[in-house]
Design a protein around this motif. Structure first.
Motif, PDB file in Angstrom:
ATOM      1  N   ASP A   6      11.721 -35.873 -24.018  1.00 20.68           N
ATOM      2  CA  ASP A   6      12.811 -36.376 -23.182  1.00 20.68           C
ATOM      3  C   ASP A   6      12.836 -37.897 -23.190  1.00 20.68           C
ATOM      4  OD1 ASP A   6      10.524 -36.875 -21.771  1.00 20.68           O
ATOM      5  OD2 ASP A   6      11.296 -36.246 -19.832  1.00 20.68           O
ATOM      6  N   ALA A   9      10.835 -39.458 -20.245  1.00 18.86           N
ATOM      7  CA  ALA A   9      11.472 -39.386 -18.934  1.00 18.86           C
ATOM      8  C   ALA A   9      10.703 -38.573 -17.923  1.00 18.86           C
ATOM      9  CB  ALA A   9      12.874 -38.797 -19.066  1.00 18.86           C
ATOM     10  N   SER A  10       9.666 -37.866 -18.350  1.00 19.33           N
ATOM     11  CA  SER A  10       9.028 -36.973 -17.394  1.00 19.33           C
ATOM     12  C   SER A  10       7.557 -37.261 -17.164  1.00 19.33           C
ATOM     13  CB  SER A  10       9.173 -35.526 -17.874  1.00 19.33           C
ATOM     14  OG  SER A  10       8.539 -35.366 -19.116  1.00 19.33           O
ATOM     15  N   ALA A 255      19.553 -37.181 -18.970  1.00 19.26           N
ATOM     16  CA  ALA A 255      18.310 -36.416 -18.833  1.00 19.26           C
ATOM     17  C   ALA A 255      18.458 -35.017 -19.422  1.00 19.26           C
ATOM     18  CB  ALA A 255      17.911 -36.337 -17.361  1.00 19.26           C
ATOM     19  N   ALA A 277      12.522 -35.041 -15.356  1.00 14.77           N
ATOM     20  CA  ALA A 277      13.371 -35.827 -16.255  1.00 14.77           C
ATOM     21  C   ALA A 277      14.616 -36.318 -15.529  1.00 14.77           C
ATOM     22  CB  ALA A 277      13.757 -34.995 -17.477  1.00 14.77           C
ATOM     23  N   VAL A 278      15.277 -35.428 -14.800  1.00 12.93           N
ATOM     24  CA  VAL A 278      16.472 -35.829 -14.059  1.00 12.93           C
ATOM     25  C   VAL A 278      16.114 -36.878 -13.013  1.00 12.93           C
ATOM     26  CG1 VAL A 278      18.283 -35.046 -12.482  1.00 12.93           C
ATOM     27  CG2 VAL A 278      17.667 -33.640 -14.463  1.00 12.93           C
ATOM     28  N   HIS A 281      15.453 -40.369 -14.712  1.00 12.67           N
ATOM     29  CA  HIS A 281      16.652 -41.047 -15.216  1.00 12.67           C
ATOM     30  C   HIS A 281      17.540 -41.538 -14.076  1.00 12.67           C
ATOM     31  CE1 HIS A 281      16.659 -40.743 -19.638  1.00 12.67           C
ATOM     32  NE2 HIS A 281      15.833 -39.736 -19.432  1.00 12.67           N
TER      33      HIS A 281
END
Length: 296
Positions: A6, A9-10, A255, A277-278, A281
């Motif tokens: 990702d 992102a995580s 994301a 991830a969401v 971001h």
């Protein structure tokens, strides 16, 4: 930081971020006498009644974040009455998620609550918009079309007013709207001969108009909404955020698109990277410390 597919992102953030334990989110379901069996998700009849969706979203929040989720079923769609109910919630409520309300009424509720200093108001349509936009980006990617070169047609664009600006913020280079009244002058099949992806919000596309490159909203909006909501709330809550912006929704899109496997349109609900991830971001878009860790 762990490097994942990702784009990093995580992985765990460099600082602890805000503590989300003890923060509450209210899930409000609007189901009036005339809407219980007539709720619509884009062009399809809703298959999960608002009050059932409310319980399911509340359970989703509890299972995927340390936040408390309160359920508030209401039987009126009057924006002012709903705003009053929201403003009367306990002070510990940091965000309100509304299910079963149209975009005009939702905008009125959010505006009044914001003007009066209440919590940030999100709707199911907001999270559906993020998921549909992400599916559009991944569909372009699967066709080896960069977003900037992508040509996207949206049917029934007025159903989701945020979608067009979110797609533009996500890098889509060419966006057109199509309504059924355009069918005689601009048949959809012919139009799609010169475009890459069809986003069929109205559910009116004839069969075969854009095979393999049509994005639609599922009749059960929870299927898409569940991909976005926990991570979005984890990033928004605890910072005093009052409004949901195009940039925040576009961050959700990034994301989802980044962690979607090459052979899928969207990530699976059980993807272990999804919520973090969401959250990461969205936090970056807001300039906030990242609140989500793989382990709370």
């Amino acid at each position: 930081m762990t490097n994942n597919h990702d784009g990093g992102a995580s992985g765990p953030p460099s600082d602890g971020g805000p503590v989300l334990t003890g923060i509450s989110v209210a899930v409000v379901a609007v189901s009036t006498a005339g809407s219980k069996h007539a709720e619509h998700t884009a062009g399809s009849a809703r298959t999960r009644p608002p009050w059932v969706a409310m319980e399911d979203y509340a359970a989703l929040i509890r299972e995927n974040t340390p936040m408390r989720a309160l359920c508030l079923p209401v039987t009126t769609g009057d924006p002012h009455v709903l705003a009053e109910r929201i403003l009367g919630l306990p002070t510990g409520v940091s965000a309100v998620f509304v299910v079963g309300l149209g975009h005009r009424e939702s905008a009125s509720v959010a505006r009044e609550v914001t003007e009066r200093g209440g919590p940030v108001v999100l709707t199911e349509l907001d999270v559906l918009t993020a998921a549909v936009a992400a599916a559009t980006i991944t569909t372009l990617r699967r066709r080896s079309v960069p977003p900037r070169a992508g040509r996207v047609v949206v049917t029934g664009a007025s159903w989701a007013p945020l979608l067009a600006p979110v797609l533009i913020a996500s890098g889509v280079g060419d966006l057109s709207s199509w309504y059924e009244r355009d069918a005689e002058a601009f048949p959809l099949r012919r139009l799609m001969e010169h475009n890459d992806v069809l986003v069929d919000l109205a559910g009116c596309a004839p069969e075969g108009a854009a095979p393999g490159r049509t994005v639609a909203v599922p009749a059960d909006g929870f299927v898409y909404g569940a991909l976005v909501l926990p991570g979005l709330l984890a990033a928004l809550c605890g910072h005093g955020v009052r409004t949901l912006t195009v940039e925040v929704v576009a961050a959700c899109v990034r994301a989802l698109a980044l962690i979607t496997p090459a052979d899928q349109v969207l990530p699976s609900a059980g993807d272990r990277l999804l919520v973090s991830a969401v959250a990461r971001h969205v936090s970056r878009a807001l300039g906030h410390p990242v609140p989500y860790r793989d382990q709370w």
